[in-house]
Design a protein around this motif. Sequence first.
Motif, PDB file in Angstrom:
ATOM      1  N   MET A 161      -4.041  -0.368 -10.077  1.00 34.03           N
ATOM      2  CA  MET A 161      -4.521  -0.864  -8.354  1.00 34.03           C
ATOM      3  C   MET A 161      -4.291   0.469  -7.645  1.00 34.03           C
ATOM      4  SD  MET A 161      -3.734  -4.537  -8.296  1.00 34.03           S
ATOM      5  CE  MET A 161      -1.938  -4.478  -8.105  1.00 34.03           C
ATOM      6  N   ARG A 162      -5.252   0.669  -6.403  1.00 40.79           N
ATOM      7  CA  ARG A 162      -4.943   1.610  -5.618  1.00 40.79           C
ATOM      8  C   ARG A 162      -4.867   0.974  -4.342  1.00 40.79           C
ATOM      9  NH1 ARG A 162      -8.990   6.788  -7.425  1.00 40.79           N
ATOM     10  NH2 ARG A 162      -8.040   7.176  -9.290  1.00 40.79           N
ATOM     11  N   PHE A 163      -4.139   1.575  -3.209  1.00 39.49           N
ATOM     12  CA  PHE A 163      -4.182   1.242  -1.836  1.00 39.49           C
ATOM     13  C   PHE A 163      -4.036   2.562  -1.116  1.00 39.49           C
ATOM     14  CE2 PHE A 163      -2.208  -1.958  -4.456  1.00 39.49           C
ATOM     15  CZ  PHE A 163      -2.710  -3.029  -3.793  1.00 39.49           C
ATOM     16  N   ARG A 164      -4.546   2.304   0.206  1.00 38.33           N
ATOM     17  CA  ARG A 164      -4.442   3.346   1.280  1.00 38.33           C
ATOM     18  C   ARG A 164      -3.732   3.169   2.334  1.00 38.33           C
ATOM     19  NH1 ARG A 164      -6.659   8.452   0.292  1.00 38.33           N
ATOM     20  NH2 ARG A 164      -8.303   7.408  -0.752  1.00 38.33           N
ATOM     21  N   HIS A 165      -2.663   4.013   2.486  1.00 37.77           N
ATOM     22  CA  HIS A 165      -1.656   4.067   3.552  1.00 37.77           C
ATOM     23  C   HIS A 165      -2.497   4.387   4.966  1.00 37.77           C
ATOM     24  CE1 HIS A 165       1.763   4.808   5.949  1.00 37.77           C
ATOM     25  NE2 HIS A 165       2.495   3.747   5.434  1.00 37.77           N
ATOM     26  N   ARG A 166      -1.979   3.908   6.245  1.00 33.20           N
ATOM     27  CA  ARG A 166      -2.362   4.225   7.336  1.00 33.20           C
ATOM     28  C   ARG A 166      -2.543   5.849   7.315  1.00 33.20           C
ATOM     29  NH1 ARG A 166       2.294   1.906   8.241  1.00 33.20           N
ATOM     30  NH2 ARG A 166       1.396   0.050   8.688  1.00 33.20           N
ATOM     31  N   ASP A 167      -1.780   6.623   6.706  1.00 35.14           N
ATOM     32  CA  ASP A 167      -1.537   8.087   6.987  1.00 35.14           C
ATOM     33  C   ASP A 167      -2.615   8.475   6.171  1.00 35.14           C
ATOM     34  OD1 ASP A 167      -0.453   7.992   4.511  1.00 35.14           O
ATOM     35  OD2 ASP A 167       1.326   9.086   4.903  1.00 35.14           O
ATOM     36  N   GLY A 168      -3.318   8.002   5.401  1.00 36.97           N
ATOM     37  CA  GLY A 168      -4.239   8.349   4.298  1.00 36.97           C
ATOM     38  C   GLY A 168      -3.895   8.668   2.914  1.00 36.97           C
ATOM     39  N   THR A 169      -2.816   8.550   2.611  1.00 38.14           N
ATOM     40  CA  THR A 169      -2.211   8.535   1.492  1.00 38.14           C
ATOM     41  C   THR A 169      -2.656   7.336   0.456  1.00 38.14           C
ATOM     42  OG1 THR A 169      -0.126   9.474   1.954  1.00 38.14           O
ATOM     43  CG2 THR A 169       0.035   8.559   0.055  1.00 38.14           C
ATOM     44  N   LEU A 170      -3.028   8.068  -0.621  1.00 38.39           N
ATOM     45  CA  LEU A 170      -3.620   7.079  -1.794  1.00 38.39           C
ATOM     46  C   LEU A 170      -2.312   6.627  -2.551  1.00 38.39           C
ATOM     47  CD1 LEU A 170      -6.109   5.807  -2.924  1.00 38.39           C
ATOM     48  CD2 LEU A 170      -6.148   7.818  -4.521  1.00 38.39           C
ATOM     49  N   VAL A 171      -2.117   5.464  -2.873  1.00 37.20           N
ATOM     50  CA  VAL A 171      -0.839   4.861  -3.346  1.00 37.20           C
ATOM     51  C   VAL A 171      -1.388   4.339  -4.517  1.00 37.20           C
ATOM     52  CG1 VAL A 171       1.070   3.274  -3.070  1.00 37.20           C
ATOM     53  CG2 VAL A 171       0.338   4.692  -1.193  1.00 37.20           C
ATOM     54  N   HIS A 172      -0.689   4.525  -5.465  1.00 35.99           N
ATOM     55  CA  HIS A 172      -1.194   4.036  -7.026  1.00 35.99           C
ATOM     56  C   HIS A 172       0.010   3.024  -7.470  1.00 35.99           C
ATOM     57  CE1 HIS A 172      -4.262   7.105  -8.044  1.00 35.99           C
ATOM     58  NE2 HIS A 172      -3.393   7.912  -7.111  1.00 35.99           N
ATOM     59  N   THR A 189       3.111  -7.801  -5.786  1.00 39.69           N
ATOM     60  CA  THR A 189       3.214  -6.504  -5.197  1.00 39.69           C
ATOM     61  C   THR A 189       1.959  -6.220  -4.411  1.00 39.69           C
ATOM     62  OG1 THR A 189       4.220  -5.836  -7.233  1.00 39.69           O
ATOM     63  CG2 THR A 189       3.440  -4.184  -6.024  1.00 39.69           C
ATOM     64  N   ARG A 190       0.747  -6.629  -4.538  1.00 39.21           N
ATOM     65  CA  ARG A 190      -0.359  -6.293  -3.932  1.00 39.21           C
ATOM     66  C   ARG A 190      -0.173  -7.187  -2.706  1.00 39.21           C
ATOM     67  NH1 ARG A 190      -6.096  -7.658  -6.585  1.00 39.21           N
ATOM     68  NH2 ARG A 190      -5.018  -9.819  -6.945  1.00 39.21           N
ATOM     69  N   ASP A 191       0.224  -8.403  -2.606  1.00 40.83           N
ATOM     70  CA  ASP A 191       0.336  -9.166  -1.283  1.00 40.83           C
ATOM     71  C   ASP A 191       1.189  -8.447  -0.273  1.00 40.83           C
ATOM     72  OD1 ASP A 191      -1.465 -10.716  -2.154  1.00 40.83           O
ATOM     73  OD2 ASP A 191       0.013 -12.335  -2.764  1.00 40.83           O
ATOM     74  N   GLU A 192       2.531  -7.729  -1.019  1.00 39.98           N
ATOM     75  CA  GLU A 192       3.298  -7.166  -0.129  1.00 39.98           C
ATOM     76  C   GLU A 192       2.735  -5.843   0.391  1.00 39.98           C
ATOM     77  OE1 GLU A 192       6.859  -7.833   0.932  1.00 39.98           O
ATOM     78  OE2 GLU A 192       5.763  -9.879   0.423  1.00 39.98           O
ATOM     79  N   LEU A 193       2.368  -5.116  -0.210  1.00 40.20           N
ATOM     80  CA  LEU A 193       1.586  -3.821   0.333  1.00 40.20           C
ATOM     81  C   LEU A 193       0.721  -4.211   1.276  1.00 40.20           C
ATOM     82  CD1 LEU A 193       1.267  -1.704  -2.945  1.00 40.20           C
ATOM     83  CD2 LEU A 193       2.920  -1.534  -1.058  1.00 40.20           C
ATOM     84  N   VAL A 194      -0.267  -5.274   1.082  1.00 37.40           N
ATOM     85  CA  VAL A 194      -1.291  -5.433   2.206  1.00 37.40           C
ATOM     86  C   VAL A 194      -0.305  -6.004   3.407  1.00 37.40           C
ATOM     87  CG1 VAL A 194      -2.947  -7.331   2.648  1.00 37.40           C
ATOM     88  CG2 VAL A 194      -2.985  -6.088   0.455  1.00 37.40           C
ATOM     89  N   ARG A 195       0.555  -6.842   3.365  1.00 37.30           N
ATOM     90  CA  ARG A 195       1.253  -7.362   4.280  1.00 37.30           C
ATOM     91  C   ARG A 195       1.949  -6.110   5.387  1.00 37.30           C
ATOM     92  NH1 ARG A 195       6.583  -7.916   5.589  1.00 37.30           N
ATOM     93  NH2 ARG A 195       7.192  -7.299   3.460  1.00 37.30           N
ATOM     94  N   LEU A 196       2.242  -4.935   4.500  1.00 38.91           N
ATOM     95  CA  LEU A 196       2.743  -3.682   5.141  1.00 38.91           C
ATOM     96  C   LEU A 196       1.633  -2.954   5.849  1.00 38.91           C
ATOM     97  CD1 LEU A 196       5.503  -2.996   2.701  1.00 38.91           C
ATOM     98  CD2 LEU A 196       5.798  -3.604   4.960  1.00 38.91           C
ATOM     99  N   GLY A 197       0.314  -3.439   5.884  1.00 32.61           N
ATOM    100  CA  GLY A 197      -0.854  -2.844   6.443  1.00 32.61           C
ATOM    101  C   GLY A 197      -1.639  -1.746   5.480  1.00 32.61           C
ATOM    102  N   LEU A 198      -1.251  -1.689   4.066  1.00 34.58           N
ATOM    103  CA  LEU A 198      -1.999  -0.857   3.228  1.00 34.58           C
ATOM    104  C   LEU A 198      -3.098  -1.648   2.932  1.00 34.58           C
ATOM    105  CD1 LEU A 198       0.911   0.166   2.711  1.00 34.58           C
ATOM    106  CD2 LEU A 198       0.063   0.930   0.568  1.00 34.58           C
ATOM    107  N   LYS A 199      -4.456  -0.906   2.660  1.00 31.42           N
ATOM    108  CA  LYS A 199      -5.680  -1.368   2.376  1.00 31.42           C
ATOM    109  C   LYS A 199      -5.969  -1.246   0.903  1.00 31.42           C
ATOM    110  CE  LYS A 199      -7.505  -1.019   6.941  1.00 31.42           C
ATOM    111  NZ  LYS A 199      -8.562  -0.519   7.867  1.00 31.42           N
ATOM    112  N   GLU A 200      -6.387  -2.154   0.078  1.00 27.76           N
ATOM    113  CA  GLU A 200      -6.682  -2.161  -1.409  1.00 27.76           C
ATOM    114  C   GLU A 200      -8.071  -1.382  -1.352  1.00 27.76           C
ATOM    115  OE1 GLU A 200      -6.653  -4.636  -5.407  1.00 27.76           O
ATOM    116  OE2 GLU A 200      -6.351  -5.686  -3.523  1.00 27.76           O
ATOM    117  N   GLU A 201      -8.136  -0.477  -2.280  1.00 27.42           N
ATOM    118  CA  GLU A 201      -9.237   0.198  -2.619  1.00 27.42           C
ATOM    119  C   GLU A 201      -9.655  -0.246  -4.117  1.00 27.42           C
ATOM    120  OE1 GLU A 201      -9.200   4.469  -2.067  1.00 27.42           O
ATOM    121  OE2 GLU A 201      -9.121   4.090  -0.096  1.00 27.42           O
ATOM    122  N   ASN A 202     -10.672  -0.994  -4.382  1.00 31.28           N
ATOM    123  CA  ASN A 202     -11.091  -1.620  -5.528  1.00 31.28           C
ATOM    124  C   ASN A 202     -11.926  -0.567  -6.365  1.00 31.28           C
ATOM    125  OD1 ASN A 202     -11.562  -3.022  -8.051  1.00 31.28           O
ATOM    126  ND2 ASN A 202     -11.861  -4.905  -6.817  1.00 31.28           N
TER     127      ASN A 202
END
Length: 383
Positions: free
Chosen positions: A1-12, A370-383
């Motif tokens: 799964m991939r998530f995008r942080h507000r600073d542009g970082t791609l989080v795996h 884990t996905r729900d926690e990252l979304v709660r912190l403002g990261l956006k999932e990239e499917n």
Amino acid sequence: MRFRHRDGTLVHVAYCTNVHPAEDLDGVIAQFTRYARPIRDRLGVNRLGVGLWLARPVADMLTADPGELLRLRRAVDKAGLEVVTINGFPYQGFHSEVVKHDVYHPDWTQPERMRYTLDLARILTRLLPDDVRHGSISTLPVAWREPWSAAQEELARRRQDRLDRELIALASATGRSIRVAFEPEPGCLVESTAQAAEHLLGDRRFLGVCLDACHLAVGFEDPAAALDRLAAAGLPVVKLQASCALQADQPADPETRKALNAFVEPRFLHQTRERGVAAGVDDLDAALDGELPGEHEWRVHYHVPLHAEPAEPLRSTRPVLTGALETLFGGERALTDHVEVETYTWEVLPGHTRTKEALINGIVAELTWTRDELVRLGLKEEN
């Protein structure tokens, strides 16, 4: 799964395959069909991260035979998976009947550990997705704490220097950088973030720390303070292992002791620490036999599911994990980009049904949490 942080970082985000017993390539590939693909389908994602564990014999085969490495890469792609991180802590035999202290051998004073880690780095450069330029490998925190001498310390430091040089050369040759993350663990030479600052040298280009939230909790470390210590020492968090420890608030209580006894098992080491007591013990049975006073809260190095609390009167150290996630991702800058869910203890977990479906359900639930926690912190999932 991939998530995008507000600073542009791609989080795996990945789950670690050391939960599966396979020490040959056919077994590793079979995991993808038997477990990883169904997990991916249940999560509804186009691509699922797996943190590979490749035992020494598998690494030997992949290093010697480019055709077999290509076969592995094709199997990863066919299953809709991605590999950006490898768990290089266990060398082999991680699902033997008894593992205990064997998992710490060979250590970073021995050439076998260096060869194994560099082989994994070379393999990972070939497994990274086409759109990813760097990967990570977690490894043991230098060595078990004893015996340890000044000569061993110097040898381990020289090996760190050489490791960094080899990784720099690998990046130059392949265009892909692999970072190695030393993972503090209770009972080891590097047990805490303070000891990481003492025994791991900062300002290396491709070396850093794997922050395991279970280990952090067992050491009663505050996540924000721990990350401040690492930053001050110049040690980046290369990878977070999302994990929870077992906690007993009243270890002297008879019902609590009965519940803890159910977690005593012969395969893995379950280092136990008591709040306010300087000396811990190396396994849970020793703590229950009276080697800890039991006057204050205990935390046990026993990875328990992220999403579900143990039955009362026990609980998990989930607040430490949420604190680590908040510190790493809750600010304006992401402090790491690799997260690996690493509950490897399902097979020995009391009350867990040891079936394929139960394991898939458990891993899906952990990744969903884990996905729900990252979304709660403002990261956006990239499917």
